[in-house]
Design an enzyme around this catalytic site. Structure first.
Site, mmCIF file in Angstrom:
data_model
loop_
_atom_site.group_PDB
_atom_site.id
_atom_site.type_symbol
_atom_site.label_atom_id
_atom_site.label_comp_id
_atom_site.label_asym_id
_atom_site.label_seq_id
_atom_site.Cartn_x
_atom_site.Cartn_y
_atom_site.Cartn_z
ATOM 1 N N LEU A 74 -7.812 18.580 74.227
ATOM 2 C CA LEU A 74 -8.895 18.701 75.192
ATOM 3 C C LEU A 74 -9.458 17.316 75.487
ATOM 4 O O LEU A 74 -9.656 16.601 74.621
ATOM 5 C CB LEU A 74 -10.428 19.706 74.682
ATOM 6 C CG LEU A 74 -10.339 21.032 74.959
ATOM 7 C CD1 LEU A 74 -11.250 21.366 74.267
ATOM 8 C CD2 LEU A 74 -10.056 21.631 76.021
ATOM 9 N N ASP A 75 -9.712 16.978 76.604
ATOM 10 C CA ASP A 75 -10.178 15.657 77.009
ATOM 11 C C ASP A 75 -11.451 15.423 76.409
ATOM 12 O O ASP A 75 -12.214 16.374 76.035
ATOM 13 C CB ASP A 75 -10.287 15.288 78.464
ATOM 14 C CG ASP A 75 -8.954 15.284 79.170
ATOM 15 O OD1 ASP A 75 -7.952 15.009 78.512
ATOM 16 O OD2 ASP A 75 -8.792 15.317 80.467
#
Length: 300
Positions: free
Chosen positions: A45-46
């Site tokens: 996930l960013d």
């Protein structure tokens, strides 16, 4: 040998990288006296994204690849009127538009982005360009244009819209960039846009209901029985049928040896001896072969 085998599903906060979340859990396990525990995550996930981050411990790390290949679901918010260099709120604005689509206009364009589509990944991504991450080249001032690639949007729906923003929910295949999807939806509406909020609500079989906040997970790991906080190994493989084997067959599989003859419908299975997973196996008309062996002797 560590008895910590299974899944810890984290509700990742905005800010840290996925690797930083794994690093914090690894330190907590070491501080709690669990020694060196294999640990990894099932899908990056960013930093600006929150939500479901499955973390694999022990022998579950051998199954994380299957989770990486599975579908994901996200809730995201597009802000209309400005495109950024990163396609999210972190980047500098590179283009603007006065156009603000209505909720009806947003809903009407979504079928164009449902099903198999071609998508150009963001220049600020981890994809490699001649051996170097695209985001590193972009930050160094290089012009990065990545080739389009096929992805599948299983479902896409509008949840809300206020004229300036629209919040949508998407269920998509491996390799889909939500930032690119938001950018392309805005362009199809005759405007510009970027993601201002992104939350993963499903990762394979894991959903928000399974996730615990990172601070709570660290607390559980420090507790007297961290194994009770883990979801079982098979929880990450609910879409894979179980193949029951005998003790003798389990011993063969543990040594990487195939089992002869057809046993079940062809495809991927989880071989188990009673409640204990033995191996991820491929069943064919010719027999059963080991894809990934699992070392859970003594565990139940």
């Amino acid at each position: 040998m560590s008895r910590l085998h299974g899944w810890l599903v984290i509700d990742k906060p905005v800010g840290p990288t996925s690797a930083a979340v794994v690093g914090r859990l690894k330190r907590a396990l070491r501080e709690a006296g669990h020694g060196r525990v294999k640990i990894g995550h099932g899908g990056t996930l960013d930093p600006l994204a929150s939500g479901v981050l499955p973390v694999a411990l022990g022998e579950a790390t051998k199954l994380a690849g299957h989770l990486l290949d599975g579908p994901k679901a996200y809730r995201f918010t597009i802000r209309f009127g400005a495109a950024t260099e990163t396609d999210d709120a972190e980047g500098a604005v590179v283009a603007t538009s006065p156009v603000r689509p209505s909720a009806a206009e947003v809903a009407a364009v979504l079928p164009r982005f449902t099903g198999p589509i071609s998508q150009r990944p963001p220049a600020y991504s981890a994809l490699k360009v001649e051996g170097r991450p695209a985001h590193a080249r972009a930050r160094a001032g290089e012009t990065v244009t990545l080739a389009e690639r096929p992805v599948t949007i299983h479902a896409l729906e509008l949840e809300s819209s206020d004229g300036e923003t629209a919040t949508l929910r998407v269920r998509c295949s491996k390799g889909t960039y939500v930032r690119s999807l938001a950018r392309d939806i805005a362009e199809a509406l005759g405007t510009r846009g970027h993601v201002v909020a992104l939350r993963r609500v499903e990762a394979g079989p894991f959903a928000e209901a399974d996730a615990v906040p990172l601070d709570k997970a660290v607390e559980l790991v420090h507790g007297p029985a961290p194994e009770q906080a883990l979801l079982p190994l098979a929880a990450g493989l609910v879409d894979i049928p179980v193949l029951a084997v005998t003790a003798g067959e389990a011993n063969r599989l543990k040594h990487g040896q195939p089992l002869p003859g057809p046993r079940a419908k062809s495809g991927l299975h989880l071989a188990t001896l009673g409640p204990v997973p033995v191996a991820l196996v491929e069943v064919s008309p010719h027999g059963v072969t080991v894809v990934r062996g699992l070392n859970l002797e003594g565990d139940a």
